[in-house]
Design a protein around this motif. Structure first.
Motif, short mmCIF file in Angstrom:
data_model
loop_
_atom_site.label_atom_id
_atom_site.label_comp_id
_atom_site.label_asym_id
_atom_site.label_seq_id
_atom_site.Cartn_x
_atom_site.Cartn_y
_atom_site.Cartn_z
N SER A 145 79.09 84.86 165.96
CA SER A 145 78.10 85.92 165.75
C SER A 145 76.99 85.41 164.84
CB SER A 145 78.79 87.15 165.17
OG SER A 145 79.82 87.58 166.06
N ILE A 146 75.80 85.25 165.44
CA ILE A 146 74.66 84.63 164.76
C ILE A 146 73.69 85.69 164.23
CG2 ILE A 146 72.65 83.13 165.13
CD1 ILE A 146 74.22 81.80 167.44
N HIS A 152 81.74 89.94 167.48
CA HIS A 152 82.11 89.82 168.90
C HIS A 152 81.06 89.09 169.75
CE1 HIS A 152 84.76 93.63 168.12
NE2 HIS A 152 85.19 92.56 167.48
N GLY A 153 80.27 88.21 169.11
CA GLY A 153 79.34 87.38 169.88
C GLY A 153 80.12 86.44 170.79
N ILE A 154 79.65 86.30 172.03
CA ILE A 154 80.33 85.45 173.02
C ILE A 154 79.70 84.06 172.98
CG2 ILE A 154 80.81 85.13 175.48
CD1 ILE A 154 80.54 88.18 175.82
N VAL A 166 76.04 81.91 160.86
CA VAL A 166 76.93 82.19 161.99
C VAL A 166 78.33 82.53 161.48
CG1 VAL A 166 77.53 79.73 162.34
CG2 VAL A 166 77.82 81.35 164.22
N ASN A 167 78.88 83.62 162.02
CA ASN A 167 80.26 83.99 161.71
C ASN A 167 81.17 83.45 162.81
OD1 ASN A 167 82.66 86.03 162.27
ND2 ASN A 167 82.23 86.03 160.10
N LEU A 168 82.24 82.80 162.39
CA LEU A 168 83.26 82.32 163.33
C LEU A 168 84.52 83.14 163.11
CD1 LEU A 168 82.82 78.45 162.93
CD2 LEU A 168 81.62 80.03 164.46
N THR A 184 81.66 83.32 157.37
CA THR A 184 80.26 83.11 157.74
C THR A 184 79.77 81.80 157.14
OG1 THR A 184 79.90 85.49 157.87
CG2 THR A 184 77.93 84.11 157.66
N PHE A 185 79.06 81.04 157.98
CA PHE A 185 78.62 79.69 157.63
C PHE A 185 77.09 79.60 157.71
CE2 PHE A 185 82.77 77.53 157.90
CZ PHE A 185 83.52 78.49 158.58
N ALA A 186 76.51 78.86 156.76
CA ALA A 186 75.09 78.52 156.82
C ALA A 186 74.90 77.36 157.79
CB ALA A 186 74.59 78.11 155.44
N VAL A 187 73.85 77.44 158.60
CA VAL A 187 73.50 76.32 159.48
C VAL A 187 72.34 75.58 158.82
CG1 VAL A 187 72.77 75.63 161.79
CG2 VAL A 187 74.16 77.71 161.48
N GLY A 188 72.56 74.37 158.36
CA GLY A 188 71.52 73.62 157.66
C GLY A 188 71.11 74.36 156.40
#
Ligand code: MF3
Ligand code: CO
Ligand code: CO
Length: 333
Positions: A145-146, A152-154, A166-168, A184-188
């Motif tokens: 989930s971005i 529930h993002g696919i 982004v949440n994984l 939840t993770f930071a991208v860059g």
């Protein structure tokens, strides 16, 4: 940006109208497109790849072949054997989350994260619980989930971009039980407001966990989370809740992340297992659904973050079942 949490609704009323090369509204002096701009670009669906196979020797949950939801009317207090299995499965789920999270980087597609999760679950001897769950059935092995996607993002062909969050959400089924955990993770490099959102959301889960006590109502949990989130100027998503979990993915027990005086009073008791998984929003907490029937986004397009653990109520508090063996939580601190 000058003040970390100092952006309020008035500051954020105009950015939607800024052009990419205008100076950013936050006063950083950088171009809007390089600063807060990405926070206002909506996530768009990509292409969803084919379902991944699960070898025959992997034990499957009841919905794996035909889809369908959990049985809701099952007990939420576990016997000793079920609890031992949940300890092992929960720990393994935490390891999968840690490993998939390590692959988060600009340019990596969410489908690639799905492949990593799928293979890690099989390597752990388990089944990725999201695969074929529900109605319509979820087509992938992890939820990704971005930004404004609440949950529930696919996973699809969209590459992660520098500045995204982004949440994984990983759930593993093994030994007949589910272990459900997310981070939840930071991208860059992410903007300061997104960083605050992630930190406060993690604290919300910590506060929720601290509120777990036998003899107390489950509503203590939501009250603690809501107080913390709103104290920082953020809002709590209402449409999705924590849930009883064990031999079923989602039982009839709902753990609210906000205070609802009209909610049914449920008293926590030792051996009860459930998740706490607050979704915290920068702006509106109201939800809109994509046509895929799963992806939930905020109505105003602003970002949300989430953290989740599965836990068991003990004699004097609780034990986190989805703790990684090293004791550290996954996700951006
Ligand atoms: N793991 C999610 C939760 O925390 C549920 C995902 S359902 C799925 O409850 F089908 F989308 F995987
Ligand atoms: Co859950
Ligand atoms: Co989950």
């Amino acid at each position: 940006m000058s003040a970390p949490t100092g952006l309020d609704a008035a500051d954020l009323a105009d950015p939607a109208r800024l052009r990419p090369n205008d100076p950013c509204f936050c006063g950083s002096g950088r171009k809007f497109k390089r600063c807060h701009g990405p926070s206002f670009e909506r996530v768009r669906p990509g292409t969803v790849g084919p379902r991944r196979d699960v070898p025959d020797d992997i034990e499957r949950p009841h919905y794996a072949a035909e889809g369908g939801r959990s049985r809701r009317d099952v007990p939420d207090v576990q016997d000793a054997d079920t609890l031992e299995a949940m300890r092992r499965t929960g720990r393994a789920a935490a390891e999968v989350l840690r490993d998939v999270g390590a692959a988060v980087a600009p340019g990596v597609t969410t489908d690639e994260l799905d492949r990593l999760c799928h293979e890690a679950c099989l390597a752990a001897g388990g089944y990725p619980s999201p695969l074929n769950y529900g109605d319509p059935s979820f087509p992938k092995s992890i939820c990704t989930s971005i930004n404004e996607v609440i949950c529930h993002g696919i996973p699809d062909s969209r590459p992660l971009r520098d500045g995204d969050i982004v949440n994984l959400d990983v759930t593993l089924f093994r030994e007949g039980v589910h272990g459900d955990t997310n981070a939840t993770f930071a991208v860059g490099t992410i903007d300061e407001l997104s960083r605050r959102l992630i930190a406060v959301t993690r604290e919300c889960l910590e506060k929720g966990i601290e509120a777990v006590r036998p003899g107390r109502p489950t509503s203590d949990i939501g009250r603690a989370i809501q107080d913390h989130a709103e104290g920082h100027g953020f809002s709590v998503v209402r449409a999705f809740t924590g849930h009883g979990v064990g031999r079923e993915f989602h039982t009839g027990l709902h753990i609210l992340h906000y205070h609802e005086p009209r909610d049914r009073i449920v008293t926590m008791e030792p051996g009860m297992t459930f998740t706490i998984e607050p979704m915290i929003a920068l702006g509106a907490w109201q939800v809109r659904m994509w046509d895929d029937g799963w992806t939930a986004v905020t109505t105003d397009g602003r970002r949300t973050a989430q953290f989740e653990h599965t836990l068991v109520v003990t004699d004097d508090g609780c034990e986190i079942l989805t703790l990684h063996p090293d004791g550290r939580w996954s996700g951006t601190p």
